[in-house]
Design an enzyme around this catalytic site. Structure first.
Site, PDB file in Angstrom:
ATOM      1  N   ARG A 230       0.848  -1.192   0.000  1.00 29.24           N
ATOM      2  CA  ARG A 230       0.000   0.000   0.000  1.00 29.24           C
ATOM      3  C   ARG A 230       0.885   1.243   0.000  1.00 29.24           C
ATOM      4  NH1 ARG A 230      -2.065  -3.523   3.994  1.00 29.24           N
ATOM      5  NH2 ARG A 230      -4.170  -4.315   3.544  1.00 29.24           N
TER       6      ARG A 230
ATOM      7  N   LYS B  52      -1.849  -2.681   8.067  1.00 27.93           N
ATOM      8  CA  LYS B  52      -3.020  -2.328   8.867  1.00 27.93           C
ATOM      9  C   LYS B  52      -3.051  -3.150  10.152  1.00 27.93           C
ATOM     10  CE  LYS B  52      -6.075  -0.768   5.157  1.00 27.93           C
ATOM     11  NZ  LYS B  52      -7.379  -0.965   4.468  1.00 27.93           N
TER      12      LYS B  52
ATOM     13  N   ARG C 251      -0.601  -1.848  -6.900  1.00 30.49           N
ATOM     14  CA  ARG C 251      -1.042  -2.961  -6.046  1.00 30.49           C
ATOM     15  C   ARG C 251      -2.054  -3.837  -6.775  1.00 30.49           C
ATOM     16  NH1 ARG C 251      -1.346  -4.370  -0.538  1.00 30.49           N
ATOM     17  NH2 ARG C 251      -3.391  -4.861   0.308  1.00 30.49           N
TER      18      ARG C 251
ATOM     19  N   HIS D  60      -4.157  -9.011   3.338  1.00 29.77           N
ATOM     20  CA  HIS D  60      -5.605  -9.003   3.526  1.00 29.77           C
ATOM     21  C   HIS D  60      -5.969  -9.933   4.681  1.00 29.77           C
ATOM     22  CE1 HIS D  60      -6.440  -7.743  -0.920  1.00 29.77           C
ATOM     23  NE2 HIS D  60      -6.206  -6.715  -0.141  1.00 29.77           N
TER      24      HIS D  60
ATOM     25  N   TYR E 138      -9.526  -9.912  -7.245  1.00 27.12           N
ATOM     26  CA  TYR E 138      -8.571 -10.007  -8.348  1.00 27.12           C
ATOM     27  C   TYR E 138      -8.843 -11.200  -9.260  1.00 27.12           C
ATOM     28  CZ  TYR E 138      -6.354  -6.390  -5.691  1.00 27.12           C
ATOM     29  OH  TYR E 138      -6.128  -5.214  -5.024  1.00 27.12           O
TER      30      TYR E 138
END
Length: 296
Positions: A147, A171, A245, A268, A277
């Site tokens: 990211r 994250k 990304r 993720h 995707y």
């Protein structure tokens, strides 16, 4: 409204210290809450007086101002989490946002570059010092799928050229070890040894990618840099830092990569996010089928 401001500042500390969110995520929450604070001030409402219909009115105002469905959904989530924090800490009795019906978001598929377009974009910088730095940035974005918020926080200590990987804090303050290609490792090695020092203004700065002022990039600065090279490459698609990304993940899956492996690389928490995707790949297959099948 001083109490509301204090509650928002306390919530910011909670997100940073207890939740371990990234700077970019916290900034997004604070932007939402600033708009909410302004609304409450106009309506002369304290947080303890807020009713579900007040929140509905606020969201309606924001929607009429031109905000997209995705932004309204995020705003709604911000309100729900913030009011839950207030209730948990006994600043308010109830969480009025719990009664809001969730906004449905139509998932739009992002633009993805072809391998040829990506090659043209990455190799478009010239051979100047800034050009070699920009080349290294785009090479790493595509090689790792990180990211933008993760890239601008990478330090020189997070890069292991010999082993061919980078360390990323994503994250939720989660660490990921991401392998990088031999080509990107070589370009990064050259940047660290020969280019970065020319941007360095202070020995106490450890950020990997530096601007002319010797400081780390902002998200906006990175976006402007990429737009510059998009124009040079004459690519008509909508390109943002996040395009790297999307392209990284799509190209891996198109070439047979395991979905779980791609999930780990992207960081993720839910594989359903990564499955987007596979939809991108399926869309591309359908387009090729319609184009080339003899019985159209």
């Amino acid at each position: 409204m001083k109490q509301t401001e204090n509650n928002i500042l306390e919530y910011r500390s909670y997100l940073q210290i207890e939740k371990g969110l990234t700077r970019a995520s916290i900034d997004a929450y604070m932007q939402d809450l600033k708009q909410y604070h302004d609304f409450l001030e106009r309506k002369n409402l304290s947080l303890s007086d807020v009713k579900p219909e007040d929140l509905t009115g606020f969201l309606k105002e924001e929607s009429l101002s031109g905000k997209q469905t995705k932004s309204i959904a995020r705003l709604q989530s911000t309100l729900r989490n913030f009011h839950q924090f207030l209730q948990n800490n006994q600043y308010t009795v109830e969480n009025p946002a719990q009664l809001l019906s969730r906004v449905k978001i139509e998932q739009s598929l992002p633009d993805v570059l072809t391998v040829e377009e990506m090659e043209a974009l990455i190799t478009s910088p010239d051979d100047t010092i800034a050009g070699q730095r920009d080349h290294a940035i785009m090479e790493l974005l595509y090689a790792s799928g990180v990211r933008v918020s993760e890239l601008i926080d990478i330090t020189i200590d997070d890069v292991n050229i010999e082993m061919g990987f980078i360390n990323v804090i994503g994250k939720g303050n989660k660490q990921r070890i991401i392998p990088i290609t031999d080509r990107s490792a070589e370009i990064l090695d050259n940047y660290i040894k020969n280019i970065r020092l020319k941007f360095l203004k202070s020995e106490n700065v450890y950020t990997l990618f530096l601007t002319q002022r010797g400081k780390g990039f902002t998200r906006q600065g990175l976006w402007k840099m990429i737009k510059k090279y998009q124009l040079q490459s004459n690519i008509k698609k909508n390109i943002t830092p996040h395009t790297f990304r999307h392209s990284f993940a799509t190209h891996l899956i198109e070439n047979g990569a395991d979905l779980r492996a791609v999930q780990e690389l992207l960081g993720h928490s839910d594989i359903s996010t990564t499955q987007m995707y596979t939809h991108l790949s399926a869309k591309k297959i359908r387009e090729m089928y319609k184009k080339f099948h003899p019985r159209k």
